[in-house]
Design an enzyme around this catalytic site. Structure first.
Site, PDB file in Angstrom:
ATOM      1  N   GLY A  31      61.115  62.231   5.611  1.00 50.70           N
ATOM      2  CA  GLY A  31      61.584  61.998   6.970  1.00 50.70           C
ATOM      3  C   GLY A  31      60.465  61.648   7.924  1.00 50.70           C
ATOM      4  N   ALA A  32      60.746  61.797   9.232  1.00 53.58           N
ATOM      5  CA  ALA A  32      59.800  61.349  10.269  1.00 53.58           C
ATOM      6  C   ALA A  32      59.386  59.912   9.956  1.00 53.58           C
ATOM      7  CB  ALA A  32      58.601  62.281  10.374  1.00 53.58           C
ATOM      8  N   HIS A  34      58.622  55.925   9.686  1.00 52.84           N
ATOM      9  CA  HIS A  34      57.880  54.940  10.488  1.00 52.84           C
ATOM     10  C   HIS A  34      57.942  53.592   9.771  1.00 52.84           C
ATOM     11  CE1 HIS A  34      54.765  55.564   7.479  1.00 52.84           C
ATOM     12  NE2 HIS A  34      54.666  56.837   7.806  1.00 52.84           N
ATOM     13  N   HIS A  37      57.407  53.439   5.949  1.00 52.65           N
ATOM     14  CA  HIS A  37      58.592  53.780   5.154  1.00 52.65           C
ATOM     15  C   HIS A  37      59.571  52.603   5.130  1.00 52.65           C
ATOM     16  CE1 HIS A  37      57.493  58.030   6.463  1.00 52.65           C
ATOM     17  NE2 HIS A  37      57.500  58.121   5.154  1.00 52.65           N
ATOM     18  N   GLY A 148      54.305  54.225  -1.379  1.00 50.95           N
ATOM     19  CA  GLY A 148      53.170  53.596  -0.713  1.00 50.95           C
ATOM     20  C   GLY A 148      51.850  53.991  -1.360  1.00 50.95           C
ATOM     21  N   LYS A 149      50.880  53.097  -1.303  1.00 50.93           N
ATOM     22  CA  LYS A 149      49.578  53.358  -1.907  1.00 50.93           C
ATOM     23  C   LYS A 149      48.673  54.236  -1.035  1.00 50.93           C
ATOM     24  CE  LYS A 149      49.364  49.288  -4.903  1.00 50.93           C
ATOM     25  NZ  LYS A 149      48.629  48.034  -5.223  1.00 50.93           N
ATOM     26  N   LYS A 150      49.148  54.608   0.155  1.00 46.49           N
ATOM     27  CA  LYS A 150      48.329  55.546   0.948  1.00 46.49           C
ATOM     28  C   LYS A 150      48.122  56.834   0.169  1.00 46.49           C
ATOM     29  CE  LYS A 150      49.855  57.984   4.481  1.00 46.49           C
ATOM     30  NZ  LYS A 150      49.367  59.378   4.259  1.00 46.49           N
ATOM     31  N   ASP A 151      49.167  57.280  -0.517  1.00 47.92           N
ATOM     32  CA  ASP A 151      49.065  58.439  -1.405  1.00 47.92           C
ATOM     33  C   ASP A 151      48.835  57.926  -2.829  1.00 47.92           C
ATOM     34  OD1 ASP A 151      49.761  60.696   0.474  1.00 47.92           O
ATOM     35  OD2 ASP A 151      51.518  59.438   0.729  1.00 47.92           O
ATOM     36  N   MET A 185      49.460  54.396   8.530  1.00 47.22           N
ATOM     37  CA  MET A 185      50.636  55.039   9.106  1.00 47.22           C
ATOM     38  C   MET A 185      50.972  56.310   8.336  1.00 47.22           C
ATOM     39  SD  MET A 185      53.330  52.223  10.419  1.00 47.22           S
ATOM     40  CE  MET A 185      52.884  51.120  11.760  1.00 47.22           C
TER      41      MET A 185
END
Length: 283
Positions: A31-32, A34, A37, A148-151, A185
């Site tokens: 959730g939350a 942006h 997502h 996402g590749k941020k993680d 983000m």
């Protein structure tokens, strides 16, 4: 958009979709939401027939209860965002619905991926991630799931989960979605003070500068340089910076030919912990 809170009701609905020959795309979230997502959701909509998004703040992957309690919850706004991109299905279960009152993570062996980077600083985190992702895959039974590749470490661990448990889902890693000033983000960005929000783009700036040094410096020297940059910063505190081989996530001191490397960073902006990464060019 259809909203389900019951896993049995969702499974019945998706079974009918599959009978029609529809491929299921899945985006699990906490959730939350942006734009990062939404970029995953839009990709799923383009590439599959029925797109499912889950919103579930998973208690077993938080090693810090305060972080769990303060995790932003913006359900009405999340629903509006998903409807704006024509998402098909939202799965919004309770903790009891997922865990049946037994809120304990399974134990996993991810061939050592779980012991690197985040695993050194967040005790039990990836057991929690493995538990919820495996459970959601069993409920949704998607054809493709988008992350996402941020993680990036989490992405590699989920790929390992699918491989080791023979889960029939294709995992797609999508590029990091950034603010205009370069900050990756994250739902946690909303909790940054004005001062820390203004300082936070320094993280990506340093990652880009570090990448430029790969032609003249070895990994160990680049790590020392990054650590010194943060020692001089008045607002941001470096938790770790490492350069690791992408497949094994094992930290490197020098670059070897034909291997892919990525730099990983975790930084505290006040009480808010931010992570980021960037692929390094191996010259």
């Amino acid at each position: 958009m259809k909203i389900f809170k019951s896993k049995s009701d969702l499974k019945i609905y998706l079974a009918e979709e599959k009978k029609k020959g529809n491929r299921i795309g899945f985006v699990p979230t906490m959730g939350a939401l942006h734009e990062g997502h939404l970029s995953l959701v839009e990709k799923a909509i383009r590439k599959t027939d029925t797109t499912v998004v889950s919103i579930f703040v998973n208690p077993t992957q938080f090693d810090n209860k305060e972080d769990l309690d303060k995790y932003p919850k913006t359900f009405e706004n999340d629903v509006a965002l998903l409807e704006s991109v024509n998402c098909d299905v939202l799965f919004y279960p309770s903790v009891d619905e997922i865990y049946d009152e037994n809120v304990i993570a399974e134990k996993f062996d991810f061939d050592g991926l779980e012991h690197q980077m985040e695993g050194k600083f967040r005790d039990g985190h990836f057991d929690g991630v493995g538990t919820i992702v495996k459970a959601l895959f069993e409920i949704v039974e998607p054809d493709v799931a988008y992350f996402g590749k941020k993680d990036f470490q989490q992405l590699q661990i989920i790929k390992k989960l699918v491989e080791k448990y023979n889960i029939p889902v294709k995992i797609k890693g999508m590029p990091i979605f950034r603010e205009k000033d370069g900050l990756a983000m994250s739902s946690r960005n909303a909790r940054l003070t004005k001062e820390h929000r203004e300082a936070a783009p320094f993280i990506h700036k340093i990652l880009k500068k570090a990448r430029k040094k790969t032609g003249t410096k070895n990994a160990k020297e680049i790590i020392e340089w990054v650590e010194n940059q943060f020692k001089q910063h008045p607002l941001l505190e470096l938790e770790y910076f490492t350069i690791a081989e992408e497949k094994t996530l094992i930290s490197a001191e020098k670059f070897e030919p034909k291997k892919r490397y990525r730099a990983f960073i975790a930084v505290f902006a006040g009480k808010i912990r931010l992570i980021d990464n960037i692929r390094f060019k191996n010259n």
